[in-house]
Design a protein around this motif. Structure first.
Motif, PDB file in Angstrom:
ATOM      1  N   ALA A 298     -24.702  78.770  90.946  1.00 30.15           N
ATOM      2  CA  ALA A 298     -25.494  78.168  89.950  1.00 30.15           C
ATOM      3  C   ALA A 298     -26.802  78.983  90.893  1.00 30.15           C
ATOM      4  CB  ALA A 298     -26.156  77.858  89.210  1.00 30.15           C
ATOM      5  N   LEU A 299     -28.128  79.510  91.400  1.00 28.17           N
ATOM      6  CA  LEU A 299     -29.187  79.324  91.877  1.00 28.17           C
ATOM      7  C   LEU A 299     -30.209  79.122  91.247  1.00 28.17           C
ATOM      8  CD1 LEU A 299     -28.702  82.085  94.445  1.00 28.17           C
ATOM      9  CD2 LEU A 299     -27.809  80.617  95.054  1.00 28.17           C
ATOM     10  N   ASP A 300     -30.221  78.749  89.932  1.00 20.48           N
ATOM     11  CA  ASP A 300     -31.311  77.765  88.788  1.00 20.48           C
ATOM     12  C   ASP A 300     -30.820  77.495  88.344  1.00 20.48           C
ATOM     13  OD1 ASP A 300     -34.098  79.946  90.594  1.00 20.48           O
ATOM     14  OD2 ASP A 300     -32.706  81.771  89.716  1.00 20.48           O
ATOM     15  N   GLY A 301     -31.370  76.793  87.603  1.00 19.08           N
ATOM     16  CA  GLY A 301     -31.150  75.632  86.579  1.00 19.08           C
ATOM     17  C   GLY A 301     -30.698  76.208  85.233  1.00 19.08           C
ATOM     18  N   GLY A 302     -29.633  76.787  84.723  1.00 21.07           N
ATOM     19  CA  GLY A 302     -29.376  77.334  82.992  1.00 21.07           C
ATOM     20  C   GLY A 302     -29.208  78.197  83.385  1.00 21.07           C
ATOM     21  N   ALA A 303     -29.086  78.558  84.460  1.00 16.62           N
ATOM     22  CA  ALA A 303     -28.312  80.268  85.155  1.00 16.62           C
ATOM     23  C   ALA A 303     -27.322  80.245  84.005  1.00 16.62           C
ATOM     24  CB  ALA A 303     -27.817  80.301  86.492  1.00 16.62           C
ATOM     25  N   VAL A 304     -26.254  81.068  84.051  1.00 20.22           N
ATOM     26  CA  VAL A 304     -24.781  81.609  82.921  1.00 20.22           C
ATOM     27  C   VAL A 304     -24.791  83.031  84.342  1.00 20.22           C
ATOM     28  CG1 VAL A 304     -24.146  82.405  80.903  1.00 20.22           C
ATOM     29  CG2 VAL A 304     -26.094  80.386  80.927  1.00 20.22           C
ATOM     30  N   CYS A 305     -23.249  82.450  84.377  1.00 18.49           N
ATOM     31  CA  CYS A 305     -22.432  83.807  84.511  1.00 18.49           C
ATOM     32  C   CYS A 305     -21.702  84.731  83.786  1.00 18.49           C
ATOM     33  CB  CYS A 305     -22.136  83.854  86.105  1.00 18.49           C
ATOM     34  SG  CYS A 305     -21.683  84.956  86.683  1.00 18.49           S
TER      35      CYS A 305
ATOM     36  N   ILE B  54     -26.457  87.637  92.848  1.00 18.61           N
ATOM     37  CA  ILE B  54     -26.666  88.661  91.557  1.00 18.61           C
ATOM     38  C   ILE B  54     -28.336  88.154  91.085  1.00 18.61           C
ATOM     39  CG2 ILE B  54     -25.617  89.223  89.476  1.00 18.61           C
ATOM     40  CD1 ILE B  54     -23.210  88.317  89.910  1.00 18.61           C
ATOM     41  N   PRO B  55     -29.079  88.971  91.386  1.00 16.53           N
ATOM     42  CA  PRO B  55     -30.482  88.307  90.576  1.00 16.53           C
ATOM     43  C   PRO B  55     -30.524  88.031  88.510  1.00 16.53           C
ATOM     44  CG  PRO B  55     -30.566  90.696  92.189  1.00 16.53           C
ATOM     45  CD  PRO B  55     -29.512  90.218  91.666  1.00 16.53           C
ATOM     46  N   ALA B  56     -30.968  87.211  88.598  1.00 14.72           N
ATOM     47  CA  ALA B  56     -30.974  86.420  87.108  1.00 14.72           C
ATOM     48  C   ALA B  56     -31.272  87.623  86.241  1.00 14.72           C
ATOM     49  CB  ALA B  56     -32.842  85.809  86.873  1.00 14.72           C
ATOM     50  N   ALA B  57     -30.594  87.931  85.433  1.00 18.55           N
ATOM     51  CA  ALA B  57     -31.059  88.924  84.236  1.00 18.55           C
ATOM     52  C   ALA B  57     -30.503  90.506  84.433  1.00 18.55           C
ATOM     53  CB  ALA B  57     -31.999  88.839  83.391  1.00 18.55           C
ATOM     54  N   SER B  58     -29.402  90.458  85.483  1.00 17.14           N
ATOM     55  CA  SER B  58     -28.559  91.213  86.296  1.00 17.14           C
ATOM     56  C   SER B  58     -27.086  91.611  86.370  1.00 17.14           C
ATOM     57  CB  SER B  58     -29.004  91.365  87.788  1.00 17.14           C
ATOM     58  OG  SER B  58     -28.918  92.842  88.306  1.00 17.14           O
ATOM     59  N   TYR B  59     -27.054  92.300  86.950  1.00 17.89           N
ATOM     60  CA  TYR B  59     -25.185  92.400  86.589  1.00 17.89           C
ATOM     61  C   TYR B  59     -24.409  93.224  87.625  1.00 17.89           C
ATOM     62  CZ  TYR B  59     -27.431  96.821  85.279  1.00 17.89           C
ATOM     63  OH  TYR B  59     -28.834  97.704  84.993  1.00 17.89           O
TER      64      TYR B  59
ATOM     65  N   GLY C 149     -30.940  82.870  85.847  1.00 20.15           N
ATOM     66  CA  GLY C 149     -30.739  82.246  86.232  1.00 20.15           C
ATOM     67  C   GLY C 149     -30.285  83.128  87.352  1.00 20.15           C
ATOM     68  N   ALA C 150     -30.629  82.848  88.350  1.00 22.81           N
ATOM     69  CA  ALA C 150     -29.541  83.867  89.621  1.00 22.81           C
ATOM     70  C   ALA C 150     -27.831  83.510  89.734  1.00 22.81           C
ATOM     71  CB  ALA C 150     -30.590  84.846  90.697  1.00 22.81           C
ATOM     72  N   VAL C 151     -27.955  84.301  90.566  1.00 22.04           N
ATOM     73  CA  VAL C 151     -25.696  83.037  90.856  1.00 22.04           C
ATOM     74  C   VAL C 151     -25.709  84.136  92.326  1.00 22.04           C
ATOM     75  CG1 VAL C 151     -24.007  83.595  90.081  1.00 22.04           C
ATOM     76  CG2 VAL C 151     -25.516  83.129  88.561  1.00 22.04           C
ATOM     77  N   ARG C 152     -25.385  83.090  92.902  1.00 22.44           N
ATOM     78  CA  ARG C 152     -24.451  83.343  94.490  1.00 22.44           C
ATOM     79  C   ARG C 152     -22.943  83.911  94.533  1.00 22.44           C
ATOM     80  NH1 ARG C 152     -25.883  79.600  97.669  1.00 22.44           N
ATOM     81  NH2 ARG C 152     -27.831  80.850  98.304  1.00 22.44           N
ATOM     82  N   ALA C 153     -22.082  84.795  94.623  1.00 20.21           N
ATOM     83  CA  ALA C 153     -21.398  85.553  94.390  1.00 20.21           C
ATOM     84  C   ALA C 153     -20.154  84.946  96.333  1.00 20.21           C
ATOM     85  CB  ALA C 153     -20.648  86.454  94.028  1.00 20.21           C
ATOM     86  N   GLU C 154     -19.710  84.642  96.421  1.00 19.40           N
ATOM     87  CA  GLU C 154     -19.443  84.675  97.641  1.00 19.40           C
ATOM     88  C   GLU C 154     -17.325  84.519  98.187  1.00 19.40           C
ATOM     89  OE1 GLU C 154     -21.351  81.835 100.424  1.00 19.40           O
ATOM     90  OE2 GLU C 154     -20.689  80.950  98.588  1.00 19.40           O
ATOM     91  N   VAL C 155     -17.173  85.191  98.702  1.00 20.42           N
ATOM     92  CA  VAL C 155     -15.463  86.228  98.798  1.00 20.42           C
ATOM     93  C   VAL C 155     -15.238  84.990 100.153  1.00 20.42           C
ATOM     94  CG1 VAL C 155     -13.767  87.745  98.663  1.00 20.42           C
ATOM     95  CG2 VAL C 155     -15.637  87.961  97.359  1.00 20.42           C
ATOM     96  N   GLU C 156     -13.852  84.337 100.048  1.00 20.00           N
ATOM     97  CA  GLU C 156     -13.609  83.372 101.313  1.00 20.00           C
ATOM     98  C   GLU C 156     -12.205  83.756 101.399  1.00 20.00           C
ATOM     99  OE1 GLU C 156     -13.824  79.904 101.690  1.00 20.00           O
ATOM    100  OE2 GLU C 156     -16.783  80.035 101.442  1.00 20.00           O
ATOM    101  N   PRO C 157     -11.147  84.142 102.894  1.00 17.78           N
ATOM    102  CA  PRO C 157      -9.936  83.812 102.560  1.00 17.78           C
ATOM    103  C   PRO C 157      -9.470  82.522 101.387  1.00 17.78           C
ATOM    104  CG  PRO C 157     -10.733  84.163 104.669  1.00 17.78           C
ATOM    105  CD  PRO C 157     -12.088  83.646 103.716  1.00 17.78           C
ATOM    106  N   GLY C 158      -7.877  82.859 101.104  1.00 19.57           N
ATOM    107  CA  GLY C 158      -7.847  81.672 100.444  1.00 19.57           C
ATOM    108  C   GLY C 158      -6.329  81.661 101.571  1.00 19.57           C
TER     109      GLY C 158
END
Length: 230
Positions: free
Chosen positions: A27-34, A7-12, A193-202
């Protein structure tokens, strides 16, 4: 790995997550918020209830192994792990007035650097799922910390998260997540800041799972979620 999305910085972005799967936010950058809204996908009116989640688990923050509860006291997801012991859920999401504080911004003048609030991003994603302003609710600002200062006012910590900080959530029923990476509403600067979202089996869990044993209220909320799936 089932899915990986940046998810790029300042995106949705929004995601439907099946029960039992894990969502890892990094969090891919310091100070990132999701900033994140959470809905039960099976019921259009059942959604995250921040006040009940906090009251039932005697907390003013989100951290492992808490359970995020719906309006009906049903578990939506469990916080199974985090590199941080504090995720803000007291201050809500940013509004257009927050991002316009440094001065007006628009696509016409700023092009791709146009500043957009979390509210703007939330509504853009909600429309894709047939929802709208009435579906906005108290969110979790993952990677942000807002404590209560000695004078009783909110104290925002702008450097709470660094690049690489993470949190994992286990879906206890089918869910809809709506996310924004706009800066925190209490931030004094525009540094998203940018954030990475990953989905894995539980994995299957039993009665000794930390979220199950955390508090009697979390035990009941998880039992209610299993009833929904039955």
């Amino acid at each position: 790995m089932i899915l990986s999305h940046e998810i790029p910085a300042a995106s949705y972005w929004s995601l439907r997550l099946r029960a039992g799967r894990l969502l890892r936010l990094t969090a891919l950058d310091g100070g990132a918020v999701c900033s994140t809204l959470i809905f039960a996908d099976s019921d259009p009116v059942d959604r995250l209830n921040v006040p009940d989640t906090l009251k039932a688990q005697m907390s003013a923050r989100i951290r492992p192994p808490m359970v995020l509860m719906s309006d009906r006291g049903t578990a939506l997801c469990s916080v199974t792990g985090s590199s941080l012991d504090w995720h803000d859920c007291l201050t809500g999401h940013s509004l257009d007035a927050h991002v316009d504080a440094p001065g007006p911004s628009s696509y016409a003048t700023d092009r791709n650097d146009w500043r957009r609030s979390a509210r703007y991003g939330f509504l853009s994603e909600l429309r894709k799922h047939g929802r709208g302003p009435a579906d906005l609710h108290g969110c979790v600002n993952f990677f942000a910390k807002v404590a209560i200062g000695p004078d009783g006012t909110f104290a925002y910590e702008p450097k709470h998260a660094t690049a690489g900080d993470w949190v994992t959530l286990r879906a206890e029923q089918d869910l809809l997540f709506v996310c924004s990476t706009a800066p925190h509403p209490m931030s004094q600067t525009w540094m998203p800041g940018a954030v990475r979202a990953e989905v894995e089996p539980g994995e299957l869990y039993g009665p000794t799972d930390p979220s199950v044993t955390f508090r009697p209220e979390s035990t009941r909320a998880l039992a209610a979620a299993k009833a929904v799936l039955a």
